[in-house]
Design a protein around this motif. Structure first.
Motif, mmCIF file in Angstrom:
data_model
loop_
_atom_site.group_PDB
_atom_site.id
_atom_site.type_symbol
_atom_site.label_atom_id
_atom_site.label_comp_id
_atom_site.label_asym_id
_atom_site.label_seq_id
_atom_site.Cartn_x
_atom_site.Cartn_y
_atom_site.Cartn_z
ATOM 1 N N ARG A 28 42.338 25.129 24.892
ATOM 2 C CA ARG A 28 41.493 25.751 26.556
ATOM 3 C C ARG A 28 40.064 26.044 26.082
ATOM 4 N NH1 ARG A 28 43.142 31.679 25.687
ATOM 5 N NH2 ARG A 28 41.902 31.515 27.293
ATOM 6 N N LEU A 29 39.272 25.133 26.786
ATOM 7 C CA LEU A 29 37.931 25.614 26.535
ATOM 8 C C LEU A 29 37.057 26.385 27.702
ATOM 9 C CD1 LEU A 29 34.960 23.686 26.800
ATOM 10 C CD2 LEU A 29 35.931 22.745 29.486
ATOM 11 N N MET A 30 36.646 26.831 27.193
ATOM 12 C CA MET A 30 36.397 29.197 26.712
ATOM 13 C C MET A 30 35.505 29.387 27.967
ATOM 14 S SD MET A 30 39.519 29.366 24.874
ATOM 15 C CE MET A 30 39.288 31.660 25.553
ATOM 16 N N THR A 31 35.663 30.197 28.809
ATOM 17 C CA THR A 31 34.583 30.491 30.157
ATOM 18 C C THR A 31 33.647 31.542 29.223
ATOM 19 O OG1 THR A 31 36.203 31.702 31.294
ATOM 20 C CG2 THR A 31 35.853 29.221 31.537
ATOM 21 N N HIS A 32 33.535 32.452 28.162
ATOM 22 C CA HIS A 32 33.133 32.823 28.030
ATOM 23 C C HIS A 32 32.932 33.422 25.972
ATOM 24 C CE1 HIS A 32 37.520 34.025 27.104
ATOM 25 N NE2 HIS A 32 37.229 35.025 26.004
ATOM 26 N N ASN A 33 32.173 33.743 25.416
ATOM 27 C CA ASN A 33 32.280 33.050 24.126
ATOM 28 C C ASN A 33 33.139 34.859 23.607
ATOM 29 O OD1 ASN A 33 31.132 32.234 21.328
ATOM 30 N ND2 ASN A 33 29.093 32.790 21.171
ATOM 31 N N GLY A 34 32.894 34.498 21.840
ATOM 32 C CA GLY A 34 33.991 34.738 21.371
ATOM 33 C C GLY A 34 33.971 35.445 20.070
ATOM 34 N N SER A 35 34.385 36.597 19.462
ATOM 35 C CA SER A 35 34.219 37.481 17.510
ATOM 36 C C SER A 35 35.157 36.105 16.709
ATOM 37 C CB SER A 35 33.767 38.453 17.707
ATOM 38 O OG SER A 35 35.436 39.032 17.540
ATOM 39 N N SER A 36 34.543 35.628 15.653
ATOM 40 C CA SER A 36 35.169 34.877 14.953
ATOM 41 C C SER A 36 36.448 35.551 14.705
ATOM 42 C CB SER A 36 34.200 34.545 13.996
ATOM 43 O OG SER A 36 33.870 35.964 12.866
ATOM 44 N N LEU A 37 36.148 36.594 14.330
ATOM 45 C CA LEU A 37 37.929 37.189 14.548
ATOM 46 C C LEU A 37 38.670 37.291 15.601
ATOM 47 C CD1 LEU A 37 36.597 40.747 12.787
ATOM 48 C CD2 LEU A 37 36.921 38.969 11.631
ATOM 49 N N THR A 38 37.798 37.169 16.114
ATOM 50 C CA THR A 38 39.338 36.877 17.730
ATOM 51 C C THR A 38 39.627 35.770 17.818
ATOM 52 O OG1 THR A 38 37.703 36.966 19.204
ATOM 53 C CG2 THR A 38 38.666 39.449 18.291
ATOM 54 N N LYS A 39 38.742 34.128 17.905
ATOM 55 C CA LYS A 39 39.434 32.807 18.420
ATOM 56 C C LYS A 39 40.245 33.170 17.642
ATOM 57 C CE LYS A 39 33.886 32.352 18.652
ATOM 58 N NZ LYS A 39 32.549 31.211 18.734
ATOM 59 N N LYS A 40 40.783 31.612 18.154
ATOM 60 C CA LYS A 40 42.058 31.298 17.401
ATOM 61 C C LYS A 40 41.658 29.522 17.486
ATOM 62 C CE LYS A 40 44.210 34.942 20.208
ATOM 63 N NZ LYS A 40 45.766 35.092 20.510
ATOM 64 N N PRO A 41 42.773 28.681 17.029
ATOM 65 C CA PRO A 41 43.025 26.737 16.921
ATOM 66 C C PRO A 41 43.337 27.224 18.273
ATOM 67 C CG PRO A 41 43.476 28.308 14.578
ATOM 68 C CD PRO A 41 43.306 29.121 15.786
ATOM 69 N N GLY A 42 42.857 25.751 18.641
ATOM 70 C CA GLY A 42 42.857 25.360 20.028
ATOM 71 C C GLY A 42 41.786 25.661 20.703
ATOM 72 N N GLU A 43 40.861 26.929 20.694
ATOM 73 C CA GLU A 43 40.379 27.032 21.494
ATOM 74 C C GLU A 43 38.438 26.562 21.898
ATOM 75 O OE1 GLU A 43 42.160 31.893 22.256
ATOM 76 O OE2 GLU A 43 40.272 31.889 21.287
ATOM 77 N N ILE A 44 38.359 26.233 22.233
ATOM 78 C CA ILE A 44 37.048 25.139 22.853
ATOM 79 C C ILE A 44 35.486 26.259 22.800
ATOM 80 C CG2 ILE A 44 35.797 23.382 23.295
ATOM 81 C CD1 ILE A 44 38.550 22.075 23.525
ATOM 82 N N PHE A 45 35.336 27.001 22.029
ATOM 83 C CA PHE A 45 33.842 27.514 22.938
ATOM 84 C C PHE A 45 32.908 26.957 22.495
ATOM 85 C CE2 PHE A 45 36.900 30.877 21.307
ATOM 86 C CZ PHE A 45 36.620 31.546 22.025
ATOM 87 N N GLY A 46 32.341 25.840 22.199
ATOM 88 C CA GLY A 46 31.420 25.029 22.565
ATOM 89 C C GLY A 46 31.294 23.883 23.218
ATOM 90 N N VAL A 47 30.789 24.406 24.445
ATOM 91 C CA VAL A 47 31.571 24.106 25.732
ATOM 92 C C VAL A 47 30.446 23.025 25.913
ATOM 93 C CG1 VAL A 47 30.066 23.861 28.039
ATOM 94 C CG2 VAL A 47 31.955 26.075 27.631
ATOM 95 N N LYS A 48 29.188 22.873 25.418
ATOM 96 C CA LYS A 48 27.699 22.140 25.252
ATOM 97 C C LYS A 48 28.324 20.705 24.161
ATOM 98 C CE LYS A 48 22.757 21.166 24.467
ATOM 99 N NZ LYS A 48 21.506 21.344 24.035
ATOM 100 N N GLY A 49 28.502 21.117 23.572
ATOM 101 C CA GLY A 49 29.065 20.140 22.600
ATOM 102 C C GLY A 49 30.619 19.470 23.020
ATOM 103 N N PHE A 50 31.546 19.916 24.131
ATOM 104 C CA PHE A 50 32.591 19.691 23.960
ATOM 105 C C PHE A 50 32.297 18.343 25.406
ATOM 106 C CE2 PHE A 50 36.679 19.699 26.360
ATOM 107 C CZ PHE A 50 37.178 19.013 25.662
ATOM 108 N N LEU A 51 31.613 18.380 26.033
ATOM 109 C CA LEU A 51 30.553 18.172 27.598
ATOM 110 C C LEU A 51 30.186 16.981 26.870
ATOM 111 C CD1 LEU A 51 29.498 20.525 30.094
ATOM 112 C CD2 LEU A 51 32.268 19.211 29.938
ATOM 113 N N ALA A 52 29.654 16.873 25.817
ATOM 114 C CA ALA A 52 28.496 15.750 24.455
ATOM 115 C C ALA A 52 29.531 15.044 24.593
ATOM 116 C CB ALA A 52 27.744 16.422 24.392
ATOM 117 N N VAL A 53 30.548 15.374 23.846
ATOM 118 C CA VAL A 53 31.935 14.088 23.419
ATOM 119 C C VAL A 53 32.823 13.687 24.865
ATOM 120 C CG1 VAL A 53 33.774 14.460 22.573
ATOM 121 C CG2 VAL A 53 31.740 15.387 21.429
ATOM 122 N N VAL A 54 33.127 14.696 25.518
ATOM 123 C CA VAL A 54 33.526 13.890 27.336
ATOM 124 C C VAL A 54 32.667 12.955 27.738
ATOM 125 C CG1 VAL A 54 34.552 14.676 29.315
ATOM 126 C CG2 VAL A 54 34.550 16.553 27.498
#
Length: 307
Positions: free
Chosen positions: A152-178
């Motif tokens: 999942r490409l996330m449209t909001h940020n989250g705390s380190s305690l609530t983030k889960k594997p498979g959730e992509i919070f680094g939008v800028k970095g992921f767009l660069a890879v895309v």
């Protein structure tokens, strides 16, 4: 559609408000707009680049009123909006909507500083959310790639305690890879991470600093990704040891005053080094070639070592 009211608490209201003259909204001739160079910014190459971009994508729905103040000679000094005004002129428009507020010159300069100095930054998450709502292709494409990879490409940020594997919070970095990698290998890399123990159950792997170099490296070796043994090999790869080793080398180089590449580059290189050792490239030989077993092993050894 989620609609939210403008809500505030009475405790937020200042004790006194001195708002000054009420603004007038009016369409003005661009020819009557001027720039007071005593407080306004110069137009440098990067400013003209921004103006050309606005002009190339010009829409009134994206044009906020130009903030101006009356000056002598029937002109209006631009407080905010000279980029938009230039772009409108380039597009051939003769008028732009303006918010007119009578002010002395020192008040104009103060207003310019306030408008341009107190700006609420728009995050990549907010840009992505708006672009998805508008159906912009770059955002839709990035979301589809993440979904196809089981993420999942996330449209909001989250705390380190609530983030889960498979959730992509680094939008800028992921767009660069895309933008840098083919769609197929990128989806395959995400699927592989989601199918591999140690990666599908560790949220730290999905932090931007770790995930993006990993994806950049994996997508450079699509043949390795397609190997049936890849998931098992990846599970045995100690990426944290690689990161620790890189940190030691980085500190050692920095102590003697030598420059060291960014972590994104050295971590990508570390993953590639492991990939090339675990899955050395095999060069197809012509059918007519006859090589002994020793010659074949020697040939493969040279390829694997990069010789």
């Amino acid at each position: 559609m989620a609609l939210r009211k403008i809500e505030f608490s009475k405790i937020d209201r200042p004790e006194s408000v001195s708002a000054g003259s009420a603004p007038i909204l009016q369409w003005l001739d661009i020819a009557s707009l001027v720039v007071d160079e005593s407080y306004q910014r110069d137009l440098k190459p990067q400013n003209w680049k921004a103006i050309r971009k606005i002009a190339a994508n010009f829409k009134w729905s994206m044009f906020s009123p130009v903030f101006v103040s009356p000056v002598e000679g029937g002109k209006y000094a631009i407080i905010d909006g000279q980029h938009r005004s230039h772009a409108a002129a380039i597009c051939g428009f003769e008028q732009v909507p303006c918010q007119i507020v009578p002010m002395a010159q020192h008040e104009q300069a103060a207003a310019f500083a306030a408008v341009n100095g107190v700006v609420t930054a728009v995050t990549y998450h907010q840009l992505l959310k708006a672009a998805l709502a508008a159906g912009e292709q770059w955002a839709v494409n990035a979301k589809e790639i993440a979904n196809a990879g089981g993420c999942r490409l996330m449209t909001h940020n989250g705390s380190s305690l609530t983030k889960k594997p498979g959730e992509i919070f680094g939008v800028k970095g992921f767009l660069a890879v895309v933008n840098a990698r083919p769609r197929g290998p990128l989806i395959a890399a995400l699927k592989m991470l989601m199918a591999t123990e140690g990666y599908n159950d560790n949220r730290e792997i999905w932090e931007n600093g770790v995930l993006m170099p990993l994806l950049m490296a994996l997508t450079e070796r699509p043949a390795a990704l397609a190997n049936p043994a890849f998931s098992g090999a990846l599970a045995g790869f100690d990426i944290w040891q690689m990161i620790d080793d890189d940190h030691v080398q980085r500190r050692a180089r920095q102590r003697i005053g030598e420059k060291y590449p960014p972590k994104s580059e050295t971590w990508r290189a570390g993953v590639l080094e492991w990939l090339d050792k675990a899955f050395p490239a095999r060069m197809a030989l012509p059918a007519s070639a006859k090589m002994s077993r020793q010659e074949t092993l020697a040939h493969i050894g040279k390829i694997g070592s990069g010789a």
